[in-house]
Design an enzyme around this catalytic site. Structure first.
Site, PDB file in Angstrom:
ATOM      1  N   THR A 184      25.486  -2.000 -13.160  1.00  0.00           N
ATOM      2  CA  THR A 184      26.117  -2.816 -12.130  1.00  0.00           C
ATOM      3  C   THR A 184      25.049  -3.216 -11.124  1.00  0.00           C
ATOM      4  O   THR A 184      24.500  -2.367 -10.418  1.00  0.00           O
ATOM      5  CB  THR A 184      27.239  -2.036 -11.419  1.00  0.00           C
ATOM      6  OG1 THR A 184      28.194  -1.610 -12.392  1.00  0.00           O
ATOM      7  CG2 THR A 184      27.926  -2.899 -10.375  1.00  0.00           C
TER       8      THR A 184
ATOM      9  N   LYS B 298      31.982  -7.920 -12.982  1.00  0.00           N
ATOM     10  CA  LYS B 298      31.909  -6.462 -12.813  1.00  0.00           C
ATOM     11  C   LYS B 298      32.029  -6.067 -11.352  1.00  0.00           C
ATOM     12  O   LYS B 298      32.732  -5.107 -11.012  1.00  0.00           O
ATOM     13  CB  LYS B 298      30.601  -5.923 -13.393  1.00  0.00           C
ATOM     14  CG  LYS B 298      30.398  -4.415 -13.166  1.00  0.00           C
ATOM     15  CD  LYS B 298      31.527  -3.586 -13.768  1.00  0.00           C
ATOM     16  CE  LYS B 298      31.518  -2.122 -13.335  1.00  0.00           C
ATOM     17  NZ  LYS B 298      30.401  -1.342 -13.847  1.00  0.00           N
TER      18      LYS B 298
ATOM     19  N   LYS C 200      26.936   2.145  -3.327  1.00  0.00           N
ATOM     20  CA  LYS C 200      26.105   1.084  -3.914  1.00  0.00           C
ATOM     21  C   LYS C 200      26.941  -0.123  -4.338  1.00  0.00           C
ATOM     22  O   LYS C 200      26.644  -1.262  -3.962  1.00  0.00           O
ATOM     23  CB  LYS C 200      25.345   1.623  -5.128  1.00  0.00           C
ATOM     24  CG  LYS C 200      24.595   0.549  -5.923  1.00  0.00           C
ATOM     25  CD  LYS C 200      23.956   1.095  -7.179  1.00  0.00           C
ATOM     26  CE  LYS C 200      24.903   1.365  -8.314  1.00  0.00           C
ATOM     27  NZ  LYS C 200      25.281   0.134  -9.058  1.00  0.00           N
TER      28      LYS C 200
END
Length: 304
Positions: free
Chosen positions: A105, A181, A249
């Protein structure tokens, strides 16, 4: 477009990163008949996979020299950069026309730049982040969100379908796979944060945690994340299948993407702050369900 057909195995394939997802993906490829070469910063992880029928490699370069398809399943953009271009990196060892499948990702712009950089070296690239968790990865039942050149898909052959139950093709250049995503991660992070908030309120109000879980999971307020993550809270098991810091993150990437176009994301912003608070409190490496620990005045379930 979605596809879930299985093509015939096509020889050797390499997997870099044998964490919660990569280990399962490598196993799925081996079961599909591929000769699977693996590499991990933990040499013992690669050796353990080799003992089950794979081939351990010491560096990404060694793996890339042997395989025309390299699947990278590491944590973030920095690790992906190291896999490709660091000491012992894969890029310089890959033969022209070989394929790099990027499953992390990352910021969509990072993925777009990686495609251009590898194309300049005569290499193919697939933007292919994944979702579903360790159990689905091990069963070959995860979801893969992909975008790339037709040549990249042709080179991948049936390997994508061997790893994932659903392989979505979202564009003929890198970028859209990573965009979809991070939108998935927006929902996942908000759902975990909301689940934790709901369970925390129940605990604060003296509701039996197991009873609350039973009712919610059979009612309209349920979500996949509530059902999955609040089970961790009930078991008092914060072993990190996906850690708090992953959502620090990933929601950060979501907010960075939206900030570039001045698009407001009030719920994602709040959820990000909750995960940040949990990380700062020392829970960053615990399971992301540990975000519930930021709520004051509650007594969490304890291990029997």
């Amino acid at each position: 477009m979605s596809t879930n057909s299985t093509a015939a195995p096509q020889g050797r394939i390499g997997v870099v990163g044998l964490g919660a997802m990569g280990r399962g993906m490598a196993g799925s490829l081996r079961r599909a008949g591929y000769e699977v070469h693996v590499c991990d910063v933990r040499a013992e992880a690669a050796q353990a996979f080799a003992a089950e029928g794979g081939v351990a490699c010491a560096t990404p370069a060694e793996l890339a020299a042997r395989c025309e398809v390299v699947v990278s399943v590491v944590v973030n953009a920095a690790q992906t950069e190291a896999v490709l271009f660091g000491e012992g990196g894969a890029a310089a060892a890959m033969q022209p026309g070989s394929l790099f499948v990027m499953c992390s990702t990352v910021d969509p712009n990072v993925s777009i730049a990686l495609e251009a950089r590898l194309e300049a070296m005569g290499l193919l690239y697939l933007d292919a982040p994944i979702s579903g968790g360790a159990a689905r990865a091990a069963a070959g039942q995860m979801t893969m969100m992909t975008a790339g050149r037709p040549q990249a898909y042709a080179k991948a052959g049936g390997s994508l379908e061997a790893m994932a139950a659903q392989v979505y093709r979202l564009g003929d250049r890198a970028g859209n796979g990573s965009k979809v995503k991070i939108i998935n991660q927006l929902l996942a992070g908000v759902h975990i944060a909301a689940a934790a908030e709901a369970m925390a309120l129940g605990l604060r109000e003296g509701v039996d945690a197991a009873a609350l879980y039973e009712v919610i999971t059979h009612s309209a307020g349920n979500s996949w994340m509530f059902e999955n993550r609040m089970a961790h809270v009930l078991a008092a098991d914060y072993t990190p299948l996906s850690a708090v810091d992953i959502f620090v993150k990933d929601l950060g990437l979501v907010l960075d993407t939206a900030r570039a176009s001045k698009f407001p994301l009030p719920l994602a912003s709040t959820a990000h702050q909750m995960f940040m608070q949990a990380s700062t409190a020392g829970f960053g490496r615990e399971d992301d369900a540990a975000v519930i620990k930021i709520f004051p005045g509650i007594t969490l379930p304890q291990r029997p």
